[in-house]
Design an enzyme around this catalytic site. Structure first.
Site, PDB file in Angstrom:
ATOM      1  CG  MET B   1       0.089  -3.045   2.931  1.00  0.00           C
ATOM      2  SD  MET B   1       0.395  -4.431   4.021  1.00  0.00           S
ATOM      3  CE  MET B   1      -1.260  -5.022   4.250  1.00  0.00           C
ATOM      4  CB  CYS B   2       1.268   2.099   7.083  1.00  0.00           C
ATOM      5  SG  CYS B   2      -0.330   1.432   6.767  1.00  0.00           S
ATOM      6  N   GLY B   3       3.766   2.319   8.273  1.00  0.00           N
ATOM      7  CA  GLY B   3       4.508   2.467   9.513  1.00  0.00           C
ATOM      8  C   GLY B   3       3.759   3.440  10.398  1.00  0.00           C
ATOM      9  NE  ARG B  32       6.373  -0.917   8.804  1.00  0.00           N
ATOM     10  CZ  ARG B  32       6.582  -2.223   8.924  1.00  0.00           C
ATOM     11  NH1 ARG B  32       7.805  -2.680   9.052  1.00  0.00           N
ATOM     12  NH2 ARG B  32       5.580  -3.072   8.926  1.00  0.00           N
ATOM     13  CB  VAL B 152       5.033   6.437   6.487  1.00  0.00           C
ATOM     14  CG1 VAL B 152       5.793   7.613   7.093  1.00  0.00           C
ATOM     15  CG2 VAL B 152       5.488   5.129   7.090  1.00  0.00           C
TER      16      VAL B 152
END
Lengths: 652, 305
Positions: B1-3, B32, B152
């Site tokens: 779960m990220c950017g 994010r 991120v």
């Protein structure tokens, strides 16, 4: 025209100014947007907003009446849940443009991303370029006009509305079909395109619902119901309920649907006892006045908290599953006892809002009845991710209950077997969820607490995510929670029971040092004040009652909630049945039940040696069975031991 | 779960401020993923030299100096000549001359210490905290090079610790790194097949699999774009990921497009990110003509083209 420059202003400040300027009727120009999220969210005034550049996620989301013009691109969810007004996007739109709109006009001059118009109810979404896959996914009404190509699986599982495609129809979705346009439709498309300065192509294909999936194929054979308490794992292997199940499935050929909670015996709060001798509990007169029970929920990040007279609230139950009169009675009863009511799925009514002292407004994937105006008059918001009785599945509302009035509020066609979406269009992960939470905060000026309802499943991870995503509180729902309609197999076999749920939730928060960063409300088969105290001891900040409140208000537990012909007038939308229900009388019954809960909480808390419910803790408890001890880590003192002798049922 | 974010500057071996560019892009999508941030940074390679980065665990019982001495000794034992070394934050960074088998060196060093990256041109910097936190500790903004990736992270299923953050280096293969948003659901099945063939995994993170999967294909002589093409068929789950090698950068996106991705391209650079807001950080005040890669697609860019 006023200019707001996002090079120097945060989106939050800009939105606050937009609302003020909106009330003053002043048009606004947004400079240097640089694709930031939430521009214009929550605006409910008829002004023009021009965005000079690109906007990020949820531009113009949760708005009514405003008219937006974005010169370049927009991210996901442009115009989310718009009621009226318009958005014109000069460039491309990301995924789910026009998601859940209820009447606005959205025009994308470039291409648009996948799942355009998902769960839209009314209004028009127009794309001058090509659409990506699943345009019109699960749409309930309204119009989508695609001047380019349709993308794959256009109209997937649509149950209402129309999709017009001028380019190539690449691939029809499940339960979508092609049909002919009439002259009036062609004229109205031309009129719409004229208005937005788009050239009308020569011809269109029209796609509508094929209607094959709107109703279950074979209705369930009505049978005399077998009461809740005559079957369970303790009774004979081929007990009457098992036989009934087989007989009915032999007719319908599919899974059964029923209401109520799980019937399988599982370790529960009744397998927990109190360590202390509670023989004297409740012998003090006026014990309620001696124990502090006022509880604030939701203020942890600066929003206006719910102020509960005791650590208790009503669990979310929908207008739909329940009759309007029942929701009204619960609202009144909760207000009399100074606790919060919850709308559940399916919208908020004026009568319910007025009667409830404090009201939580629930947002589900179908966005049925969800809107900015009711968000604003709610005391807290709740994003439903899943439900203890049927984690991972959406609600079901059988056709009998989908009356024209109910369908109008939800924005769906009347008379369908409604299977609510199990997922939110715009929450595909924790990273999207954080953007959604922020949208709700923007829409309500950071004043209203935002909570998440989690059916107990992958609790340890989910609770940590809830904390990281900035929710104010979690409503954690264990497997023993009930439902208005669910697959019997799922209700009895899928969830995680309430007892391990609270244990794992508290452990998870302690692991990331976040116990004081989010509040926990536990629900799922809690029956009375004794269960409530045990839940508080295990770490819940408050509890919620659903089924017990319904029972207090007249439910006879026949488990036929899904049929729609409830003899008590509770689980029905049929006026002939509903008129049996007397809201004022049942409100008093609910109130009296809640007061018995209050008295029990006070009596036990005092007998445990405290004058404040926040002093309750794990050390006050023992496990009565080896299983409960394994689950909770409490010392096991089974029946027959001293501890079990000490435990008393406190009766009010 | 990220950017995720990636940037490649056109124009051969010139130095660009890729560190600064990635910090800005990641700061733009920090919402994010607040838990950790990481960078895969590429500078023109120095022939015959390898750059290695190790985590030196500050919570470990043994002191840093003896941990570093052990790494040094192990490198020398394996036939490496140490040319340059430095401490940076919780990292030990060393440049060596080495002409043996990189995979063998990688596994041997992995058994002796926590390796972050090995490459002729690649260095990975990652730690808990925001883009600016990591920059403060490791001075990412001073990094000049040709291209790089950033990430991120919001930890959902594994711990918040530096080694569980992205980018992931393809353990055993020099210069291959990936950043991934999503979840690979056939992770164990794929991992077991790669382990059968002798590959080692250093975490239980599904994203490491993508790196090793791609690096394995590259080592077999498969072109990066062809490896990305088969990855869409072979990997189950949701993914938008970016991959980089010494001279290429590429993306792949699953067919459900559950994870966002958007890109911008001009004569100077190619930039890809989860959200347009990150791309705009490179061009404040400018409306960009961006493009959303279609579901189930992949593409690559090379430094030389």
């Amino acid at each position: 025209m006023v200019s707001l420059d996002l090079a120097t202003l945060s989106v939050r400040d800009a939105n606050a100014q937009l609302r003020t300027l909106g009330e003053a009727g002043e048009d606004v120009e947004i400079l240097n947007p640089d694709a930031r999220h939430h521009i214009g969210v929550g605006l409910t005034a008829p002004i023009h907003v021009t965005v000079q550049g690109s906007a990020g996620y949820f531009c113009a989301g949760l708005t009514d009446q405003a008219q937006f013009n974005v010169s370049h691109n927009v991210g996901w969810g442009v115009g989310d849940n718009m009621y009226s007004g318009s958005v014109v996007v000069g460039g491309n739109a990301g995924a789910i443009p026009g998601v859940a709109i209820r009447g606005a006009e959205i025009v994308i001059k470039g291409n648009m991303g996948s799942r355009a118009g998902q769960v839209m109810k009314a209004g028009t979404l127009c794309c001058a370029g090509n659409a990506n896959f699943m345009a019109g996914y699960m749409m309930y009404g309204g119009t989508i006009i695609i001047l380019g190509d349709s993308g794959e699986r256009v109209g997937e599982d649509m149950s209402g509305g129309r999709i017009f495609v001028a380019g190539k129809v690449q691939d029809l979705g499940s339960d979508a079909m092609l049909t002919d346009l009439d002259q009036k439709e062609i004229e109205s498309i031309h009129e719409f395109l004229d208005r937005y300065g788009s050239k009308a192509p020569k011809g269109f294909s029209k796609i509508v619902s094929a209607g094959k999936k709107l109703r279950y194929g074979t209705p369930e054979t009505p049978m005399r119901s077998i009461p809740f308490n005559t079957f369970s794992g303790h009774s004979a292997y081929w007990n009457p309920k098992v036989q009934e199940d087989i007989a009915i499935k032999a007719q319908s050929g599919r899974y059964r649907i029923r209401g109520y909670g799980g019937a399988r015996p599982l370790p529960h709060l009744s397998d927990i006892g109190f360590r202390k001798d509670l023989t004297d509990a409740g012998t003090h007169r006026d014990v309620v006045a001696k124990v502090r029970m006022e509880t604030e929920i939701g203020g942890i990040n600066g929003a206006r908290p719910l102020k509960l007279s005791m650590p208790v609230m009503i669990a979310p139950m929908s207008y739909g599953a329940l009759s309007r009169s029942t929701k009204y009675a619960i609202a009144m009863g909760s207000a009399m006892s100074g606790i919060a009511e919850n709308t559940g799925e399916g919208g908020m009514s004026d009568a319910q809002r007025d009667a409830a002292g404090q009201l939580i407004f629930q947002c589900l994937g179908g966005r049925l009845g969800w809107n900015i105006h009711d968000m604003r008059r709610a005391d807290a918001l709740e994003i439903y991710i899943s439900q203890g009785a049927k984690p991972g599945l959406g609600g079901q509302l059988m056709a009998k209950k989908v009356t024209p009035e109910l369908a109008q509020i939800r924005g769906i066609p009347a008379g369908i077997d409604l299977r609510s979406p199990s997922r939110h269009p715009d929450i595909l992960g924790a990273d999207d969820l954080v953007i959604k939470v922020e949208e709700f905060r923007e829409a309500t000026g950071y004043q209203v607490p935002v909570s998440v309802k989690l059916g107990a499943g992958r609790i340890r991870d989910d609770i940590k995510i809830a904390s990281k995503d900035g929710f104010d509180f979690v409503e954690l729902d264990g497997m023993q929670g009930s439902t208005g309609a669910g697959s019997a197999e799922v209700i009895d076999n899928v969830g995680i029971p309430t007892l391990p749920a609270i244990i794992e939730a508290v452990e998870a928060l302690e692991e990331i040092n976040a116990r004081d960063k989010i509040q926990l409300v536990l629900m799922g088969g809690l029956r009375d004040g004794i269960d409530a105290v045990k839940a508080l001891c295990l770490g819940a900040d408050a509890v919620a009652f659903g089924t017990s409140v319904i029972v207090a208000g007249g439910c006879i537990s026949c488990m036929q909630c899904h049929i729609g012909q409830c003899v008590t007038g509770i689980a029905t939308q049929d006026p002939a049945h509903e008129k049996r229900y007397q809201p004022e009388v049942e409100a008093s019954n609910i109130h009296r039940f809640l007061e018995s809960v209050r008295w029990q909480i006070a009596a036990i808390t005092q007998a445990l040696g405290y004058d404040d419910v926040t002093s309750l803790n794990r050390e006050d408890l023992v496990a009565l069975t080896p299983e409960a001890a394994d689950i909770t880590g409490l010392p096991c003192e089974p029946p027959g031991s001293d501890a079990s002798q000490r435990q008393v049922g406190v009766v009010s | 779960m990220c950017g995720i974010a990636g940037v490649m500057y056109r124009g051969g071996d010139k130095d660009f401020s890729t560190g600064e560019a990635l910090i800005r892009m990641l700061d733009g999508c920090q919402h994010r993923g607040p838990d950790s941030t990481g960078f895969a940074l590429y500078a023109p390679e120095a022939p015959g030299r390898l750059k290695l980065r190790f985590f030196i665990d500050p919570a470990s019982e043994s002191d840093d100096e003896s941990a570093i001495a052990a790494i040094r000794q192990r490198l020398v034992d394996l036939g490496a000549a140490i040319e340059e070394e430095a401490r940076a934050g919780d990292n030990y960074r060393v440049t060596i001359r080495y002409d043996g088998d990189v995979q063998k060196l990688s596994y041997e060093m992995e058994h002796a210490a926590k390796v972050i990256s090995i490459g002729t041109s690649l260095e990975i910097v990652k730690d808990v905290g925001s883009a600016h936190d990591v920059d403060d500790r490791y001075h990412v903004n001073e990094f000049h090079g040709t291209h790089g990736l950033g990430h991120v992270r919001l930890a959902t299923e594994s711990d918040v610790k530096p080694e569980a953050s992205h980018p992931f280096w393809a353990t055993g293969f020099a210069d291959v790194a990936i950043v991934h948003n999503g979840q690979i659901t056939n992770y164990w099945k794929m991992r077991r097949r790669l382990e059968q063939r002798g590959f080692e995994f250093t975490t239980d993170n599904d994203s490491e699999l993508i790196a090793v999967y791609l690096a394995d294909k590259l080592a077999q002589g498969v072109k990066l774009q062809d490896a990305l093409s088969t990855s869409i068929d072979d990997l189950d789950g949701t993914f938008s990921f970016l991959v980089s090698t010494g001279d290429e950068i590429g993306y792949a996106k699953d067919r459900l497009a559950a994870k966002p991705m958007i890109m911008y391209e001009d004569d100077e650079l190619v930039a890809i990110a989860s959200e347009e807001v990150s791309l705009n950080r490179l061009f404040p005040g400018r409306a960009l003509n961006t493009r959303e890669p279609a579901p189930g697609t992949y593409a690559t860019w090379s430094r030389s083209t």
